[in-house]
Design an enzyme around this catalytic site. Structure first.
Site, mmCIF file in Angstrom:
data_model
loop_
_atom_site.group_PDB
_atom_site.id
_atom_site.type_symbol
_atom_site.label_atom_id
_atom_site.label_comp_id
_atom_site.label_asym_id
_atom_site.label_seq_id
_atom_site.Cartn_x
_atom_site.Cartn_y
_atom_site.Cartn_z
ATOM 1 N N ARG A 290 111.207 -41.800 -22.722
ATOM 2 C CA ARG A 290 111.396 -40.423 -22.261
ATOM 3 C C ARG A 290 111.421 -39.452 -23.446
ATOM 4 O O ARG A 290 111.956 -39.775 -24.505
ATOM 5 C CB ARG A 290 112.731 -40.350 -21.520
ATOM 6 C CG ARG A 290 113.043 -39.017 -20.853
ATOM 7 C CD ARG A 290 112.162 -38.743 -19.691
ATOM 8 N NE ARG A 290 112.688 -37.699 -18.817
ATOM 9 C CZ ARG A 290 111.936 -37.081 -17.913
ATOM 10 N NH1 ARG A 290 110.659 -37.395 -17.756
ATOM 11 N NH2 ARG A 290 112.462 -36.163 -17.134
ATOM 12 N N THR B 221 102.068 -35.778 -13.850
ATOM 13 C CA THR B 221 102.417 -37.191 -13.950
ATOM 14 C C THR B 221 101.339 -38.110 -13.378
ATOM 15 O O THR B 221 100.473 -37.689 -12.632
ATOM 16 C CB THR B 221 103.795 -37.424 -13.265
ATOM 17 O OG1 THR B 221 104.724 -36.473 -13.749
ATOM 18 C CG2 THR B 221 104.342 -38.795 -13.478
ATOM 19 N N THR C 73 103.969 -39.087 -18.043
ATOM 20 C CA THR C 73 103.969 -37.671 -17.682
ATOM 21 C C THR C 73 103.906 -36.749 -18.891
ATOM 22 O O THR C 73 104.266 -37.157 -19.998
ATOM 23 C CB THR C 73 105.268 -37.351 -16.887
ATOM 24 O OG1 THR C 73 105.214 -36.027 -16.389
ATOM 25 C CG2 THR C 73 106.508 -37.510 -17.751
ATOM 26 N N GLU D 81 104.992 -33.684 -17.648
ATOM 27 C CA GLU D 81 105.789 -32.841 -16.742
ATOM 28 C C GLU D 81 104.888 -31.930 -15.920
ATOM 29 O O GLU D 81 104.185 -32.395 -15.064
ATOM 30 C CB GLU D 81 106.864 -32.046 -17.491
ATOM 31 C CG GLU D 81 108.167 -31.890 -16.703
ATOM 32 C CD GLU D 81 108.076 -31.150 -15.385
ATOM 33 O OE1 GLU D 81 108.304 -31.798 -14.344
ATOM 34 O OE2 GLU D 81 107.797 -29.940 -15.375
ATOM 35 N N SER E 59 114.942 -37.589 -14.963
ATOM 36 C CA SER E 59 113.609 -37.724 -14.375
ATOM 37 C C SER E 59 113.729 -38.191 -12.930
ATOM 38 O O SER E 59 114.786 -38.655 -12.494
ATOM 39 C CB SER E 59 112.830 -38.770 -15.186
ATOM 40 O OG SER E 59 111.598 -39.053 -14.583
ATOM 41 N N SER E 60 112.625 -38.059 -12.209
ATOM 42 C CA SER E 60 112.517 -38.666 -10.875
ATOM 43 C C SER E 60 111.540 -39.823 -10.883
ATOM 44 O O SER E 60 111.264 -40.398 -9.824
ATOM 45 C CB SER E 60 112.010 -37.632 -9.867
ATOM 46 O OG SER E 60 112.905 -36.567 -9.792
ATOM 47 N N GLY F 189 106.775 -35.230 -9.071
ATOM 48 C CA GLY F 189 108.063 -34.567 -9.294
ATOM 49 C C GLY F 189 109.146 -35.276 -8.502
ATOM 50 O O GLY F 189 109.131 -36.502 -8.363
HETATM 51 N N1 GLY Z 1 108.738 -34.602 -15.037
HETATM 52 C C1 GLY Z 1 108.657 -35.485 -13.961
HETATM 53 C C2 GLY Z 1 109.775 -36.434 -13.933
HETATM 54 O O1 GLY Z 1 110.177 -36.889 -14.973
HETATM 55 O O2 GLY Z 1 110.281 -36.740 -12.876
#
Ligand code: GLY
Length: 596
Positions: A131, A418, A436, A438, A482-483, A504
């Protein structure tokens, strides 16, 4: 060689803004356009077969290995590696290097990623956290104006302020060091050749450039690349990217150190700090200090399976696990995919899970996160009693997963870009990686042929609510929540499904739904990724237009839900592992599954 036209099963157009929930402002907006058809020049027979299978809604079948990702050129690069006896980690390096060229809006060297790995030799499952990370000079007020008010989303995104230290190059190297079988440098050959000789701009990339032309025009290098002579690149254009070829060659020669402590890292820091109108604080020291973290997978039982994925700083596995845990007391198989009751359960389970996500989930290296409590069977059983009704839930609040830490609800803003890569190699290793930058095109800053992320805007812009701190606030060295939910479903200690998606915060619903479709509704992996979506995160039930899911509008409204029918732009790529390998690629995007 043939030219293929693939008509997508579902055309998911750009969704409009939805009502915003207080705790998750623009989470609900998706800026990416889906393409209605993928056009690929000069495809091989194997690729043509894979495209046809997807077009017909059938999984691709193989015996030995398989790779599924968002662009056929990237998939072919991975397939070449697997054909040569490379591992899933080797193939991922090749796939990611090509994705950074042909799908630059979604992922690349300037971004971050999470990877879940099943090791066939040891039988172990682990995860790597690549990340992006907040610079040491970042302060909790990074995304506030002088009056302490949150910035508007794109005022924060475009420029240097939103750029976190990229993690993807370090993740590629870490995965290759642990699990690679082939030499590192040749894994970049295909991407370097495509960057030097040119690749064909896909319809999806062209549509996204046209839709974002104003923002892409703001910085010179980015504008020159995507809008040459002021005109957006068009589908079918052959585009070269020699700076990217040189960057890849440096990475191939010198490894990730070349990126983090060499000239590339210096350029990144300079470009971020000098971004006109919106400079950031990322420095050379942040690049030099970056590290990939290995973390235990978060696994949650569901039916005969363990659904395993990425824990904090991602909310992916915990929230997917909560949704599955909350519906597990119901006979989803008997209800079936057409039943409004099944969707009531999924939708309100998702709302309950998102309430917990907004309060408790953040980077556990910085704030205590009740990981075990959030997916504890007794906690979920108790919370699932809220679903013992036949109508939509009213207001939903976070539960108490045995945790006495008072956090306020998060207000982070998260837009979907992503990409997801699923790979199984001939030794039986499985890799699930979501990657990703983002927002589509990230920060819109381009350095040496690749885009820099805007991942820091996944933090909450506010630090506190009514004086109570928010877990996902910005802190130096912290990783934004994050998701992303790269997932491996296990049965009896072996992987049976590898899956994940962009989208997202909708990623969570896309993945949970695909697992239910596959595990409860008997769908094969292509059917599970293709079926129409229904999602409820913050109170509005989103149903995918142009699909059977949209038929649920009336019955769900009769139950008291507010319903929005719109495009839902997932990018699921999955591989089911049984007697054969079966691959599925999302018809809403340009990807394919390919195997032998
Ligand atoms: N930016 C997308 C995520 O990390 O969920």
């Amino acid at each position: 060689m043939r030219k293929m036209f693939l008509t997508a099963g579902v055309i998911a157009l750009l969704g409009g803004a939805l009502p915003l929930a207080a705790q998750q402002a623009a989470d609900a907006v998706q800026p990416e356009v889906a393409t209605s058809r993928a056009e690929v020049e000069g495809v091989s027979p194997a690729l043509a077969a894979a495209l046809s299978a997807k077009g017909l809604g059938q999984p691709v079948e193989a015996q030995n290995w398989m790779v599924a990702a968002a662009n056929p050129l990237a998939v072919e690069a991975g397939a070449d590696v697997l054909r040569q006896g490379g591992s899933a980690a080797d193939a991922m390096v090749a796939v990611q290097a090509v994705l950074g060229l042909v799908e630059p809006q979604s992922s690349g060297l300037g971004g971050g990623a999470f990877l879940v790995w099943y090791d066939a030799e040891t039988g172990e499952l682990t995860t790597l956290d690549g990340r992006e990370t907040a610079p040491l000079a970042a302060r909790p007020t990074l995304f506030q104006d002088e009056a302490g008010e949150p910035l508007k989303f794109f005022d924060a995104v475009v420029g240097g302020r939103s750029v976190g230290t990229p993690g993807t190059p370090a993740l590629m190297e870490a995965a290759h060091r642990r699990w690679g079988r082939l030499d590192w440098a040749p894994l970049f050959d295909r991407a370097i050749a495509l960057a030097e000789d040119g690749f064909t701009v896909s319809p999806r990339l062209a549509e996204q450039i046209a839709a974002d032309a104003d923002r892409l025009g703001r910085y010179r290098d980015t504008a020159n690349y995507f809008l040459p002579g002021g005109t957006p690149l068009a589908a079918g254009d052959v585009k070269k990217n020699r700076p990217y070829a040189r960057t890849l060659a440096a990475l191939a020669e010198g490894g990730a150190a070349e990126f983090y402590t060499g000239a590339i890292g210096k350029t990144i820091a300079r470009v971020v700090q000098e971004a006109e109108g919106n400079p950031g604080v990322l420095a050379e020291i942040d690049m030099a200090l970056y590290e990939v973290r290995e973390r235990p997978a978060v696994c949650v039982p569901y039916r005969a399976y363990e659904v395993c994925g990425m824990g904090p700083p991602s909310s992916g596995a915990l929230t997917v696990g909560q949704i599955l845990g909350l519906v597990s007391g119901h006979d989803m198989a008997a209800l079936g995919p057409d039943s409004p009751e099944a969707w009531r359960l999924i939708g309100d389970a998702s709302r309950l899970a998102f309430a917990d996500r907004g309060r408790y989930m953040a980077d556990s290296d910085f704030v205590p996160v009740p990981v075990k409590g959030l997916v504890d069977a007794a906690y979920l059983e108790e919370r699932a009693k809220l679903l013992d009704t036949d109508a939509a839930l009213g207001d939903v609040a976070p539960g108490n997963p045995g945790f006495d830490h008072a956090w306020a609800d998060d207000d982070s803003i998260e837009f979907p870009s992503t990409s997801h890569i699923s790979i199984v190699d001939s030794a039986g290793n499985a890799l699930s990686m979501t990657t990703t930058i983002e927002n589509g095109f990230g920060s819109r800053l381009m350095v040496r042929g690749f885009l820099l992320n805007n991942e820091l805007t996944d933090f909450s812009f506010r630090t506190h609510a009514d004086g109570v701190p928010i877990a996902n606030r910005v802190e130096p060295g912290k990783r934004p929540r994050s998701s992303m939910a790269p997932t491996i479903v296990m049965q009896g200690g072996k992987p049976v499904l590898v899956i994940g998606s962009p989208g997202g915060s909708r990623i969570i619903g896309y993945v949970a739904q695909a697992v239910i479709a596959w595990a409860d509704w008997g769908m094969n992996v292509q059917q599970a990724v293709s079926m129409g979506h229904g999602l409820n995160r913050f109170g509005t039930f989103d149903l995918e237009e142009g699909t059977d899911a949209a038929k649920l509008q009336e019955p769900l409204e009769a139950m008291g839900f507010e319903v929005s029918v719109q495009g839902l732009n997932s990018g699921l790529h999955g591989i089911a592992i049984g007697e054969t390998l079966q691959g599925g690629a999302d018809p809403r995007r340009e990807g394919i599954a390919l195997g032998e």
